[in-house]
Design a protein around this motif. Structure first.
Motif, PDB file in Angstrom:
ATOM      1  N   THR A 185     -22.093  12.785   7.084  1.00 32.04           N
ATOM      2  CA  THR A 185     -21.680  13.943   6.297  1.00 32.04           C
ATOM      3  C   THR A 185     -20.627  13.525   5.275  1.00 32.04           C
ATOM      4  OG1 THR A 185     -20.023  14.494   7.979  1.00 32.04           O
ATOM      5  CG2 THR A 185     -22.187  15.571   8.155  1.00 32.04           C
ATOM      6  N   SER A 186     -20.471  14.307   4.238  1.00 31.69           N
ATOM      7  CA  SER A 186     -19.574  13.942   3.142  1.00 31.69           C
ATOM      8  C   SER A 186     -18.122  13.958   3.591  1.00 31.69           C
ATOM      9  CB  SER A 186     -19.760  14.911   1.969  1.00 31.69           C
ATOM     10  OG  SER A 186     -21.094  14.878   1.505  1.00 31.69           O
ATOM     11  N   GLY A 187     -17.394  12.943   3.166  1.00 24.99           N
ATOM     12  CA  GLY A 187     -15.965  12.867   3.431  1.00 24.99           C
ATOM     13  C   GLY A 187     -15.212  12.804   2.117  1.00 24.99           C
ATOM     14  N   LEU A 188     -14.285  11.868   2.010  1.00 25.53           N
ATOM     15  CA  LEU A 188     -13.551  11.670   0.760  1.00 25.53           C
ATOM     16  C   LEU A 188     -14.540  11.399  -0.363  1.00 25.53           C
ATOM     17  CD1 LEU A 188     -10.585  11.275  -0.377  1.00 25.53           C
ATOM     18  CD2 LEU A 188     -11.028   8.821  -0.126  1.00 25.53           C
ATOM     19  N   SER A 189     -14.345  12.033  -1.499  1.00 22.53           N
ATOM     20  CA  SER A 189     -15.287  11.855  -2.600  1.00 22.53           C
ATOM     21  C   SER A 189     -15.302  10.403  -3.065  1.00 22.53           C
ATOM     22  CB  SER A 189     -14.923  12.769  -3.764  1.00 22.53           C
ATOM     23  OG  SER A 189     -13.783  12.279  -4.445  1.00 22.53           O
ATOM     24  N   ASN A 190     -16.438   9.975  -3.572  1.00 22.71           N
ATOM     25  CA  ASN A 190     -16.556   8.601  -4.042  1.00 22.71           C
ATOM     26  C   ASN A 190     -15.660   8.327  -5.235  1.00 22.71           C
ATOM     27  OD1 ASN A 190     -18.672   7.321  -2.325  1.00 22.71           O
ATOM     28  ND2 ASN A 190     -19.845   9.090  -3.007  1.00 22.71           N
ATOM     29  N   ASP A 191     -15.484   9.299  -6.127  1.00 24.83           N
ATOM     30  CA  ASP A 191     -14.571   9.117  -7.257  1.00 24.83           C
ATOM     31  C   ASP A 191     -13.149   8.873  -6.770  1.00 24.83           C
ATOM     32  OD1 ASP A 191     -16.383   9.256  -9.288  1.00 24.83           O
ATOM     33  OD2 ASP A 191     -16.014  11.356  -9.789  1.00 24.83           O
ATOM     34  N   GLU A 192     -12.719   9.671  -5.778  1.00 24.59           N
ATOM     35  CA  GLU A 192     -11.360   9.511  -5.260  1.00 24.59           C
ATOM     36  C   GLU A 192     -11.212   8.184  -4.540  1.00 24.59           C
ATOM     37  OE1 GLU A 192      -7.333  10.623  -4.392  1.00 24.59           O
ATOM     38  OE2 GLU A 192      -8.818  11.068  -5.959  1.00 24.59           O
ATOM     39  N   ARG A 197      -8.857   2.743  -4.601  1.00 25.04           N
ATOM     40  CA  ARG A 197      -9.054   1.285  -4.577  1.00 25.04           C
ATOM     41  C   ARG A 197      -8.475   0.633  -5.827  1.00 25.04           C
ATOM     42  NH1 ARG A 197     -15.339   0.714  -2.382  1.00 25.04           N
ATOM     43  NH2 ARG A 197     -14.890   1.090  -0.167  1.00 25.04           N
ATOM     44  N   GLN A 198      -8.679   1.254  -6.975  1.00 25.82           N
ATOM     45  CA  GLN A 198      -8.116   0.693  -8.203  1.00 25.82           C
ATOM     46  C   GLN A 198      -6.591   0.722  -8.164  1.00 25.82           C
ATOM     47  OE1 GLN A 198     -11.614   2.394 -11.120  1.00 25.82           O
ATOM     48  NE2 GLN A 198      -9.754   1.699 -12.103  1.00 25.82           N
ATOM     49  N   GLU A 208      -1.488   0.897   3.974  1.00 21.31           N
ATOM     50  CA  GLU A 208      -1.599   2.077   4.824  1.00 21.31           C
ATOM     51  C   GLU A 208      -2.309   3.223   4.104  1.00 21.31           C
ATOM     52  OE1 GLU A 208       1.300   5.074   7.418  1.00 21.31           O
ATOM     53  OE2 GLU A 208       2.051   3.123   6.743  1.00 21.31           O
ATOM     54  N   ALA A 209      -1.943   3.439   2.840  1.00 28.06           N
ATOM     55  CA  ALA A 209      -2.591   4.504   2.065  1.00 28.06           C
ATOM     56  C   ALA A 209      -4.058   4.173   1.800  1.00 28.06           C
ATOM     57  CB  ALA A 209      -1.857   4.724   0.745  1.00 28.06           C
ATOM     58  N   LEU A 210      -4.347   2.896   1.543  1.00 24.34           N
ATOM     59  CA  LEU A 210      -5.727   2.498   1.312  1.00 24.34           C
ATOM     60  C   LEU A 210      -6.566   2.710   2.564  1.00 24.34           C
ATOM     61  CD1 LEU A 210      -7.920   1.187  -0.458  1.00 24.34           C
ATOM     62  CD2 LEU A 210      -7.129  -1.044   0.380  1.00 24.34           C
ATOM     63  N   LEU A 211      -6.049   2.284   3.722  1.00 24.52           N
ATOM     64  CA  LEU A 211      -6.798   2.441   4.965  1.00 24.52           C
ATOM     65  C   LEU A 211      -7.041   3.914   5.281  1.00 24.52           C
ATOM     66  CD1 LEU A 211      -8.163   1.257   7.437  1.00 24.52           C
ATOM     67  CD2 LEU A 211      -5.906   1.161   8.551  1.00 24.52           C
ATOM     68  N   ALA A 212      -6.033   4.754   5.038  1.00 26.77           N
ATOM     69  CA  ALA A 212      -6.203   6.190   5.291  1.00 26.77           C
ATOM     70  C   ALA A 212      -7.335   6.765   4.442  1.00 26.77           C
ATOM     71  CB  ALA A 212      -4.900   6.930   5.006  1.00 26.77           C
ATOM     72  N   ALA A 213      -7.425   6.331   3.190  1.00 23.71           N
ATOM     73  CA  ALA A 213      -8.491   6.811   2.316  1.00 23.71           C
ATOM     74  C   ALA A 213      -9.851   6.306   2.777  1.00 23.71           C
ATOM     75  CB  ALA A 213      -8.230   6.370   0.879  1.00 23.71           C
ATOM     76  N   GLU A 214      -9.905   5.043   3.161  1.00 29.29           N
ATOM     77  CA  GLU A 214     -11.177   4.479   3.606  1.00 29.29           C
ATOM     78  C   GLU A 214     -11.656   5.176   4.879  1.00 29.29           C
ATOM     79  OE1 GLU A 214     -12.911   2.522   1.861  1.00 29.29           O
ATOM     80  OE2 GLU A 214     -11.565   1.451   0.523  1.00 29.29           O
ATOM     81  N   GLU A 215     -10.733   5.525   5.755  1.00 30.19           N
ATOM     82  CA  GLU A 215     -11.117   6.233   6.978  1.00 30.19           C
ATOM     83  C   GLU A 215     -11.645   7.631   6.684  1.00 30.19           C
ATOM     84  OE1 GLU A 215      -8.133   4.202  10.294  1.00 30.19           O
ATOM     85  OE2 GLU A 215      -7.532   6.049   9.258  1.00 30.19           O
ATOM     86  N   LEU A 493     -14.469  -7.766  -6.989  1.00 31.70           N
ATOM     87  CA  LEU A 493     -14.192  -7.886  -8.423  1.00 31.70           C
ATOM     88  C   LEU A 493     -14.122  -6.527  -9.114  1.00 31.70           C
ATOM     89  CD1 LEU A 493     -16.679 -10.787  -9.250  1.00 31.70           C
ATOM     90  CD2 LEU A 493     -14.202 -10.966  -8.980  1.00 31.70           C
ATOM     91  N   THR A 494     -14.731  -5.507  -8.509  1.00 30.56           N
ATOM     92  CA  THR A 494     -14.855  -4.227  -9.195  1.00 30.56           C
ATOM     93  C   THR A 494     -13.518  -3.573  -9.523  1.00 30.56           C
ATOM     94  OG1 THR A 494     -17.051  -3.868  -8.236  1.00 30.56           O
ATOM     95  CG2 THR A 494     -15.891  -1.930  -9.064  1.00 30.56           C
ATOM     96  N   PRO A 495     -12.586  -3.398  -8.557  1.00 26.89           N
ATOM     97  CA  PRO A 495     -11.339  -2.687  -8.895  1.00 26.89           C
ATOM     98  C   PRO A 495     -10.510  -3.350  -9.996  1.00 26.89           C
ATOM     99  CG  PRO A 495     -11.678  -2.686  -6.520  1.00 26.89           C
ATOM    100  CD  PRO A 495     -12.693  -3.621  -7.096  1.00 26.89           C
ATOM    101  N   PRO A 496     -10.242  -4.680  -9.945  1.00 33.91           N
ATOM    102  CA  PRO A 496      -9.423  -5.245 -11.024  1.00 33.91           C
ATOM    103  C   PRO A 496     -10.096  -5.190 -12.390  1.00 33.91           C
ATOM    104  CG  PRO A 496     -10.195  -6.982  -9.546  1.00 33.91           C
ATOM    105  CD  PRO A 496     -10.496  -5.689  -8.887  1.00 33.91           C
ATOM    106  N   LEU A 497     -11.408  -5.469 -12.453  1.00 27.18           N
ATOM    107  CA  LEU A 497     -12.087  -5.411 -13.747  1.00 27.18           C
ATOM    108  C   LEU A 497     -12.142  -3.979 -14.269  1.00 27.18           C
ATOM    109  CD1 LEU A 497     -15.030  -7.931 -13.140  1.00 27.18           C
ATOM    110  CD2 LEU A 497     -12.982  -8.283 -14.542  1.00 27.18           C
ATOM    111  N   ALA A 498     -12.341  -3.017 -13.378  1.00 29.21           N
ATOM    112  CA  ALA A 498     -12.337  -1.613 -13.804  1.00 29.21           C
ATOM    113  C   ALA A 498     -10.962  -1.201 -14.323  1.00 29.21           C
ATOM    114  CB  ALA A 498     -12.761  -0.718 -12.637  1.00 29.21           C
TER     115      ALA A 498
END
Length: 609
Positions: A185-192, A197-198, A208-215, A493-498
């Motif tokens: 089921t849908s969780g955190l939006s992919n855009d967010e 990540r960026q 800690e903030a990154l892990l919370a978002a990934e969870e 590579l995606t986050p730094p290049l973006a």
């Protein structure tokens, strides 16, 4: 319905190119059918006794008599991976459903299932691509006992479904239905998720903030909800007629999911050799079905990984396709879906808007897919314009909605999001590559800038964190092909290049590696072939060389004086650091024998090249 002339031309080109190999493959199916009209018939008493020694008493009676169909269950279940955890309950459901129609089912074997999301940036990722061929071989081992009249393949994710299909096609005389688990089921939006990540890559937030978002994004049973390789697999199995209609994107843990799973066993039992609807999987996967798969990939903005996997799957059925086929179809197939990374929605929103049934109906009406194909439903592709529903506990199929439930997510062929499929072939003095531009804004599709050469994605990440990349450049990440190190995805590579692109710098990526189904808004020429360690010209690039990536004209050039370019040689060799550890030493033979990316990056002898 009048078929589009390009669809006709590409299909005929594929048919002619494949005449010998397809003919040989069909002859093998015919021979297997002739020798073994009923599974178990060729087994001796000792063989048979071994084959059902542990079966329930009632099943033993049917297996001994050799009259009732016996179904093989081949599963990628494990309970670590969210996409495959729901498969735990499936074998018992399938066995119960088989008995309801006078058949038996046995758990024939398990196949490995690894997750690129877990192994991204880790040494284990260098086993990922090769796991597809291991899965194919494991499927063959499971079916090798000649105890089975049909097969049910349970799997979802990146390499698992292609591997299962390649293995099943080695037993092309058996009817086979694929049984998925569906998206979480849908969780955190992919855009967010991408935004966070960026920000982490830029050092603005911590672990800690990154892990919370990934969870929040990956929070329960089911497939990841973005439109990467796993969900592209499900689209392919549906548009190629290997699912029951509407099966791809039903959430796990729902009554409809269970009903569809049980229905798969009942249906495949009807397709066996002794019945009136014999439908071997090797006949379902023909030239038309493969071309339909390419069209579906393009119309949905699907994973670039299938420029490898679909090539290998087709070749397992004796069908030869190449990147020019993708490119030709991409020019005429409109983009009908906006699902992350090609949009902000997830696959649940796509399904709610009308999903695969709506999409297939649009493509059929536009003459962009072959409708007269054999499928698991036996009715041609029109059966896949209907959606499954439960009415008073009974499974039924109803017509797809007349209009899209969300025009921002699912469009019509008359008013598409883009006139083309957004997957293109690039070629020039750096070799051949593919690029997915459906998520790349037109302003970023042509980049001409100096090269910065990296030997892996870690080098680029380190340079970014040191502040050395705040400029226009083309990142050349070399030595990442299948022979070099197993062709790991370079998703880090995606986050730094973006971030750099968002800051106004003109950046692009050129690599002989993979970027996965999550390839996004930064122009990325990937799968460059020949790869560097085989002497491919990408290995001749030096930092400072001017590189032009032109996704509009389909070119990929090092703007170096012709005489100087001819005098250079590639200086890239396999890195011994990637040869062992985390199981990599066991895959040395596969690295030596693997084919090129355009030939499917496979280790099987029928696709060397």
């Amino acid at each position: 319905m009048t078929l589009h002339p390009t669809l006709i031309a590409v299909t005929e080109r594929v048919r002619q190119r494949s005449a010998d190999t397809r003919g040989d493959y069909l002859a093998r199916i015919e021979e297997a059918t002739r020798r073994w009209p009923v599974a178990r018939a060729g087994l001796g008493c000792t063989n048979l006794a071994h084959g059902y020694a542990a079966a329930p008493a009632g099943d033993k009676i049917w297996l001994r008599q050799q009259r009732a169909p016996n179904l093989a269950i081949v599963s990628a279940y494990n309970d670590m991976l969210s996409a495959h955890q729901p498969l735990q309950a499936y074998p018992e459901w399938l066995k119960e459903a088989a008995r309801e129609v006078g058949a038996t089912a046995q758990f024939a074997g398990g196949v490995p299932a690894m997750c690129d999301g877990v192994t991204q940036g880790q040494p284990g990722m260098e086993l990922s691509l090769f796991s597809r061929d291991v899965i194919a071989m494991s499927t063959a081992v499971a079916l090798s006992h000649n105890m089975f009249d049909a097969a049910l393949c349970l799997g979802v994710c990146d390499k698992i479904v292609p591997g299962l299909l390649i293995g099943a096609l080695a037993f092309g005389h058996l009817p086979t239905i694929f049984v998925p688990a569906g998206p979480m089921t849908s969780g955190l939006s992919n855009d967010e998720k991408a935004r966070i990540r960026q920000r982490h890559a830029a050092g603005e937030i911590g672990e800690e903030a990154l892990l919370a978002a990934e969870e929040q994004a990956y929070h329960g049973p089911g497939t990841c909800t973005f439109y990467g390789t796993a969900n592209s697999n499900q689209m392919l199995m549906e548009i190629m007629g290997l699912h029951l209609p509407g099966t791809a994107f039903i959430n796990p843990g729902t009554p409809l999911r269970e009903a569809l799973t049980r229905a798969a066993a009942r249906r495949v039992a009807q397709l066996v050799r002794t019945g009136s609807q014999y439908t071997p999987v090797g006949h379902v996967v023909d030239e038309r079905a493969v071309v339909n798969g390419i069209v579906g990939l393009l119309a949905t903005g699907g994973s670039t990984n299938h420029t490898l996997h679909l090539v290998a799957m087709a070749r397992a059925a004796g069908i030869v396709i190449d990147w020019d086929d993708f490119d030709a179809l991409s020019a005429v197939v409109p983009l009908l879906a906006r699902v992350y990374p090609n949009g902000s929605a997830d696959v649940n929103a796509f399904h709610a808007a009308g999903g695969m049934a709506f999409l297939i109906r649009e493509l059929l009406q536009a003459g962009l897919v072959h409708g007269d194909v054999r499928t698991a439903m036996g009715e041609g592709l029109a059966a896949y314009t209907r959606q499954p529903v439960l009415r008073d506990g009974r499974l039924e199929w109803v017509e797809a909605p007349a209009v899209s439930g969300d025009p921002a997510v699912l469009a019509t062929a008359a008013q598409p999001f883009s006139a083309d499929g957004g997957l293109r072939v690039l070629q020039g003095n750096l070799g051949r590559a593919v690029i997915k531009v459906s998520a790349v804004k037109p302003a970023h599709r042509v980049v001409e800038a100096p090269a910065i050469v990296f030997n892996d994605q870690t080098e680029l990440g380190d340079a970014y964190r040191r502040g050395e990349l705040n400029r226009d450049f083309v990142a050349v990440v070399r030595g990442q092909g299948p022979q070099a190190n197993g062709m790991p995805e370079l998703h880090a590579l995606t986050p730094p290049l973006a971030n750099l692109q968002d800051q106004g710098f003109r950046v692009a990526l050129v690599t002989d590696g993979r970027m996965s189904g999550a390839s996004g808004k930064v122009p990325a020429a990937i799968h460059v072939t020949p790869e560097c360690v085989t002497g491919g010209p990408l290995g001749k690039v030096r930092t400072g060389d001017l590189i032009r990536l032109d996704a509009e004209q389909g070119t990929l050039q090092a703007l170096v004086a012709e005489a100087e370019w001819a005098a250079r040689t590639s200086d890239v060799a396999p890195d011994p650091a990637h040869a062992a550890g985390m199981g990599r030493d066991l895959f040395a033979g596969m690295r030596r024998s693997v084919s090129s990316a355009e030939a499917g990056a496979t280790t099987f002898g029928w696709s060397l090249g």
